[in-house]
Every structure is written in structure tokens, then in C-alpha cells.
Design a protein around this motif. Structure first.
Motif, mmCIF file in Angstrom:
data_model
loop_
_atom_site.group_PDB
_atom_site.id
_atom_site.type_symbol
_atom_site.label_atom_id
_atom_site.label_comp_id
_atom_site.label_asym_id
_atom_site.label_seq_id
_atom_site.Cartn_x
_atom_site.Cartn_y
_atom_site.Cartn_z
ATOM 1 N N ILE A 179 -0.065 -3.640 -6.222
ATOM 2 C CA ILE A 179 -0.020 -2.132 -5.445
ATOM 3 C C ILE A 179 -1.725 -2.531 -5.031
ATOM 4 O O ILE A 179 -2.432 -2.167 -5.694
ATOM 5 C CB ILE A 179 0.080 -1.028 -6.157
ATOM 6 C CG1 ILE A 179 1.528 -1.107 -6.624
ATOM 7 C CG2 ILE A 179 -0.194 0.026 -5.541
ATOM 8 C CD1 ILE A 179 2.777 -1.100 -5.557
ATOM 9 N N ALA A 180 -1.704 -2.684 -3.448
ATOM 10 C CA ALA A 180 -2.970 -2.754 -3.034
ATOM 11 C C ALA A 180 -3.744 -1.614 -3.063
ATOM 12 O O ALA A 180 -5.048 -1.421 -2.822
ATOM 13 C CB ALA A 180 -2.973 -3.489 -1.400
ATOM 14 N N GLY A 181 -3.181 -0.428 -2.921
ATOM 15 C CA GLY A 181 -3.841 0.890 -2.691
ATOM 16 C C GLY A 181 -2.804 2.003 -2.896
ATOM 17 O O GLY A 181 -1.536 2.005 -2.635
ATOM 18 N N PHE B 159 0.784 -1.307 -0.012
ATOM 19 C CA PHE B 159 -0.096 0.028 -0.023
ATOM 20 C C PHE B 159 1.030 1.114 0.061
ATOM 21 O O PHE B 159 1.876 1.284 0.642
ATOM 22 C CB PHE B 159 -0.818 -0.084 1.373
ATOM 23 C CG PHE B 159 -2.235 1.130 1.263
ATOM 24 C CD1 PHE B 159 -3.330 0.278 0.647
ATOM 25 C CD2 PHE B 159 -2.054 2.284 1.254
ATOM 26 C CE1 PHE B 159 -4.430 1.290 0.582
ATOM 27 C CE2 PHE B 159 -3.174 3.049 1.057
ATOM 28 C CZ PHE B 159 -4.335 2.633 0.744
ATOM 29 N N VAL B 160 0.433 2.300 -1.018
ATOM 30 C CA VAL B 160 1.450 3.417 -1.128
ATOM 31 C C VAL B 160 0.654 4.568 -0.735
ATOM 32 O O VAL B 160 -0.359 4.890 -0.924
ATOM 33 C CB VAL B 160 2.119 3.510 -2.403
ATOM 34 C CG1 VAL B 160 2.948 4.855 -2.817
ATOM 35 C CG2 VAL B 160 2.537 2.440 -2.990
ATOM 36 N N VAL C 203 -6.252 1.387 4.429
ATOM 37 C CA VAL C 203 -4.904 0.506 4.456
ATOM 38 C C VAL C 203 -5.326 -0.864 5.326
ATOM 39 O O VAL C 203 -5.110 -2.039 5.009
ATOM 40 C CB VAL C 203 -3.882 1.207 5.356
ATOM 41 C CG1 VAL C 203 -2.858 0.260 5.561
ATOM 42 C CG2 VAL C 203 -3.282 2.309 4.603
ATOM 43 N N GLN C 204 -6.030 -0.661 6.279
ATOM 44 C CA GLN C 204 -6.529 -1.930 7.047
ATOM 45 C C GLN C 204 -7.487 -2.741 6.318
ATOM 46 O O GLN C 204 -7.253 -3.860 6.444
ATOM 47 C CB GLN C 204 -7.112 -1.422 8.332
ATOM 48 C CG GLN C 204 -7.295 -2.420 9.579
ATOM 49 C CD GLN C 204 -7.494 -1.787 10.958
ATOM 50 O OE1 GLN C 204 -8.366 -0.756 10.806
ATOM 51 N NE2 GLN C 204 -6.873 -2.140 11.815
ATOM 52 N N SER C 205 -8.418 -2.260 5.594
ATOM 53 C CA SER C 205 -9.235 -3.138 4.710
ATOM 54 C C SER C 205 -8.518 -4.062 3.659
ATOM 55 O O SER C 205 -8.928 -4.909 3.419
ATOM 56 C CB SER C 205 -10.418 -2.118 4.181
ATOM 57 O OG SER C 205 -9.832 -1.437 3.214
ATOM 58 N N LYS C 206 -7.339 -3.403 3.294
ATOM 59 C CA LYS C 206 -6.601 -3.843 2.065
ATOM 60 C C LYS C 206 -5.728 -5.099 2.674
ATOM 61 O O LYS C 206 -4.988 -5.754 1.915
ATOM 62 C CB LYS C 206 -5.808 -2.850 1.295
ATOM 63 C CG LYS C 206 -6.593 -1.840 0.466
ATOM 64 C CD LYS C 206 -7.652 -2.572 -0.661
ATOM 65 C CE LYS C 206 -8.499 -1.371 -1.147
ATOM 66 N NZ LYS C 206 -9.299 -2.107 -2.297
ATOM 67 N N LYS C 207 -5.267 -5.029 3.813
ATOM 68 C CA LYS C 207 -4.515 -6.031 4.437
ATOM 69 C C LYS C 207 -3.137 -6.212 3.726
ATOM 70 O O LYS C 207 -2.661 -7.256 3.207
ATOM 71 C CB LYS C 207 -5.204 -7.457 4.606
ATOM 72 C CG LYS C 207 -6.399 -7.464 5.437
ATOM 73 C CD LYS C 207 -7.033 -8.877 5.331
ATOM 74 C CE LYS C 207 -8.106 -8.891 6.548
ATOM 75 N NZ LYS C 207 -9.165 -7.893 6.335
ATOM 76 N N PRO C 208 -2.230 -5.222 3.668
ATOM 77 C CA PRO C 208 -1.007 -5.129 2.788
ATOM 78 C C PRO C 208 0.070 -5.778 3.664
ATOM 79 O O PRO C 208 -0.156 -5.817 4.945
ATOM 80 C CB PRO C 208 -0.901 -3.630 2.503
ATOM 81 C CG PRO C 208 -1.374 -2.890 3.696
ATOM 82 C CD PRO C 208 -2.698 -3.641 3.824
ATOM 83 N N ASP C 209 1.036 -6.179 2.992
ATOM 84 C CA ASP C 209 2.110 -6.950 3.649
ATOM 85 C C ASP C 209 3.294 -5.839 3.943
ATOM 86 O O ASP C 209 4.347 -6.364 4.404
ATOM 87 C CB ASP C 209 2.584 -8.388 3.227
ATOM 88 C CG ASP C 209 3.022 -8.088 1.802
ATOM 89 O OD1 ASP C 209 3.217 -7.005 1.323
ATOM 90 O OD2 ASP C 209 3.305 -9.251 1.098
ATOM 91 N N PHE C 210 2.998 -4.635 3.323
ATOM 92 C CA PHE C 210 4.172 -3.698 3.354
ATOM 93 C C PHE C 210 3.478 -2.194 2.949
ATOM 94 O O PHE C 210 2.506 -2.212 2.258
ATOM 95 C CB PHE C 210 5.230 -3.972 2.145
ATOM 96 C CG PHE C 210 6.255 -3.136 2.297
ATOM 97 C CD1 PHE C 210 7.429 -3.532 3.215
ATOM 98 C CD2 PHE C 210 6.582 -1.882 1.915
ATOM 99 C CE1 PHE C 210 8.824 -2.838 3.625
ATOM 100 C CE2 PHE C 210 8.039 -1.220 2.063
ATOM 101 C CZ PHE C 210 9.004 -1.976 2.746
#
Length: 401
Positions: free
Chosen positions: A211-213, A184-185, A231-238
Motif C-alpha cells: 500500500i503506497a499510500g 494507493f488507496v 499519489v503522483q509522488s508515490k508512483k502507484p501502479d493501481f
């Protein structure tokens, strides 16, 4: 602060120029110009432009102090040439409009031969247009946006790496070393933050990450729950952030409070003790790419850092050494211009060209050779990690161009 004012006489002086909080005062001759030299017109002024107030003031002051220390170290050699040196510090407040207004004042002062600055690319870019008009060479110890030098202005130079080098270096470390796959960026919508975030995003995608977001925030914001909920809804690992430490520190702290545990990385604007002051213990584990080396890792750099500490009562920040080198390069070019002109200070355009012609200059933080557009051929990128709530982080990787 009281000690700093006594030593430099600068901080109070920065708010006394026709009522402006951004211009120098009559007492800003912290370079120590003598009365006799002033009366004979043998004073050479160098301006600094950086945020001395506001959210980036820690890094901005570091630029001023690094430049000041270099000027002190070169005073004697200019005295032998019959000239005294004077530092003229301007507070650009991290604001493009203020930087441009200051640049016009600088251009109107015929005694100013060069500028060290700015910190923010978003201020360097429009201000450099004004310097170009007046043929005043500038050397930035910090601005990384590609547009700064890509416009091919004759006056614009920097000693640090570009975002199209820094961003991919950070992305490569995130994807290939840490194994980030779903990133997520976040970016702060400035020339610096957005440019760095885009460079990171594109390189990460090219390396195989998703890129999750991609979201923007506004400089000066304090509550980041909105973007962090996404961010929390996308559950990124970075998570990667393109922006300054003032916002980054709050984002890290608020993310951890929400239970977001994904590794967090930012760019060189996080290379500041201010990041630790804001994020406190939550800073532990945060990564940042930087265009600045930890100068204390070499014996000579450690000696320089000790000298800086003794002079100012504080440890150098990431850009302190680069500001020192920027001023040293500027003064070397001015000295050569004087010698080539029979001992007389030449017009600004001659100094401008001498700065751009700099080759293999050995600084305390970096070697400097400017290419045809003002980029430093020896610039590097470094990856750091806050292993504890202390500054600087631990340098874990070094990347050359």
C-alpha cells in the motif's frame, strides 16, 4: 423530468411536509390509494428513504423508482385482500441527520409498515436505530457497510453483499488478475467509503501488494490536486477509491489531466450513469466492483429493464432492480402476515419477523434468503470495466460467497 413528474407525481411532492424538503406531501400517495380505501383505514404505506437531491440523487431516485414499480406490480393482489398500497418517498439527502429525522416521522405514521432504503450506509446505520425503536422493518437495496447488520438489529436487512465480501473481491481481482503490486488507496471518510477502502486495503496486503499510500478526502470537495499530488509522488501502479461517484468522477478526470495513468477502481457507488456524466471520456478503463448485476444480461432481466424504461423514460441504474426486489420481499412478508392474521394487518413486529424469515425469494435481480442478522445468503459481487464512455460498464467477473 416533466414526464417523470406527470407519471409519478412524486418529485414535487417530496418537498412539502411542514416545510421540510425531505418529507412526503399529501400528494405523495403515488401508490394510488383510493379515497374509499383511505376513509376505511385500509391503506398500507411503504416508505422509501434515499437521496433525491444532491450528489447521489441518480442512485437515490433509482431506488425510489424501482420500489415504485414493484408496488405497482403488486397492487392487484393487495386489492383482493381489501388493501390499497401507498408509496411515501423521503429524501434523506445522503445526510445521516436528515435520515434520522425522517425516520422519526416515519415511525410516527402508524400506517407505514416498512421502509425500503437507504442508499448510504452512513445513513442506514443511525436511521435503523430509530426503526428498531418503532419495530419498522427496513430492507436496503444498497448499503454494504458491515456494521449495518453486525449490530444484530431485528429490523435491519439488505439484499446486497457486505463490504467485507466486496472489498476483498476487488482486491483479489486487482492483485491476482491485473498484477497490481503498489496500490494507493483513497477514501471519503464515510462509513461506506472508509469501510470498503479498509477491506480492500487489508485484502490487497494479504495478497502480497504494497500500500503506497492511504489518504482521505471530504464528500463535496471539487479540487483533488492535493491528494493527487501525493499519489503522483508515490508512483502507484493501481489506485483504489472508497466513496461515491460524484467525487470519483472528478478524481479520475483530474488524475488523467495530471498525467496519472494508473488503473483506477472503485466500489459499487461508481455503479451509476453519473460516473460517466462527470468523468466523460476519462472514465474509459475505470474499474468498479459492484454488488449489483447487470440485469439486462438475462432475457427476463432485459424484459424488466424495458418495462422500467417504458414506465419512467430512462434506463435502470444498478440499484433499480435491487430496490424492486426489496419492495417485493417487503410486500410478500406483509401479505403473508395479513393472511396469517385472519385478513387483518398485524402489528409491525409481526411484519418485521416475517421479513427476516424470508427464504428463497426469487427476485428480478437476486434471490433472497435473509440469515439471522439480515444479510442475504445469495448476494454476489461483480467486477465491471468502462470500455467506453457509456453506462453500465462491461461485466468482466462474478464472485459468489
Amino acid at each position: 423530468m416533466a414526464a417523470l413528474v406527470l407519471v409519478l407525481g412524486l418529485v414535487a411532492g417530496c418537498g412539502n411536509n411542514g416545510g421540510s424538503s425531505s418529507g412526503p406531501s399529501s400528494s405523495s400517495s403515488s401508490g394510488g390509494a383510493s379515497d374509499s380505501a383511505s376513509s376505511s383505514g385500509k391503506v398500507i404505506k411503504i416508505a422509501t428513504q434515499s437521496p433525491l437531491s444532491g450528489g447521489s440523487s441518480i442512485q437515490g431516485e433509482a431506488i425510489k423508482l424501482g420500489a415504485q414499480l414493484s408496488m405497482e406490480d403488486h397492487r392487484e393482489e393487495f386489492s383482493k385482500l381489501g388493501y390499497s398500497l401507498e408509496l411515501v418517498p423521503y429524501d434523506d439527502q445522503g445526510d445521516p441527520k436528515k435520515g434520522v429525522a425522517n425516520a422519526e416521522q416515519i415511525g410516527a405514521d402508524q400506517a407505514i409498515a416498512g421502509v425500503i432504503g437507504h442508499l448510504n450506509s452512513g445513513v442506514s446505520i443511525p436511521s435503523s436505530v430509530v426503526y428498531e425503536k418503532y419495530n419498522i422493518p427496513m430492507i436496503s437495496p444498497a448499503s454494504t457497510a458491515t456494521e449495518f447488520t453486525d449490530r444484530k438489529l431485528k429490523v435491519a436487512n439488505r439484499v446486497v453483499a457486505r463490504d467485507d465480501f466486496q472489498g476483498p473481491a476487488g482486491a483479489e481481482y486487482a492483485v491476482k488478475t491485473l498484477g497490481a503490486k503498489n496500490i494507493f488507496v483513497i477514501q471519503d471518510k464515510t462509513a461506506y467509503g472508509q469501510g470498503l477502502a479498509e477491506a480492500f486495503r487489508d485484502a490487497a496486503q494479504k495478497a502480497g501488494a504494497t500500500i503506497a499510500g492511504y489518504e482521505g478526502i471530504t464528500v463535496g470537495e471539487k479540487d483533488f490536486n492535493g491528494v493527487l499530488n501525493i499519489v503522483q509522488s508515490k508512483k502507484p501502479d493501481f489506485i483504489f477509491f472508497g466513496g461515491m461517484y460524484a467525487e470519483a468522477g472528478l478524481i479520475v478526470k483530474q488524475a488523467r489531466d495530471k498525467g496519472i495513468t494508473a488503473p483506477f477502481m472503485g466500489g459499487d457507488a461508481l455503479d451509476s450513469s453519473g460516473m460517466v456524466e462527470i468523468a466523460a471520456d476519462d472514465v474509459v478503463g475505470t474499474l468498479y466492483s459492484s454488488v449489483a448485476v447487470d440485469i439486462t444480461k438475462s432475457d427476463s432481466g432485459k424484459a424488466w429493464a424495458d418495462k422500467y424504461n417504458q414506465k419512467y423514460g430512462k434506463n435502470p441504474e444498478g440499484y433499480s432492480g435491487y430496490a424492486y426486489d426489496s419492495m417485493s420481499v417487503m410486500l410478500a412478508a406483509i401479505k403473508k402476515s395479513i393472511e396469517d392474521n385472519g385478513g387483518k394487518l398485524p402489528a409491525r413486529d409481526k411484519i418485521r419477523d416475517a421479513v427476516r424469515a424470508t427464504k428463497d425469494f426469487e427476485g428480478v435481480a437476486t434471490k433472497v434468503t435473509f440469515d439471522e442478522i439480515g444479510d442475504n445468503s445469495y448476494a454476489k459481487v461483480f467486477i465491471y470495466k468502462f470500455e467506453s464512455a457509456s453506462y453500465p460498464g462491461n461485466m468482466i467477473s462474478e464472485v459468489s460467497q
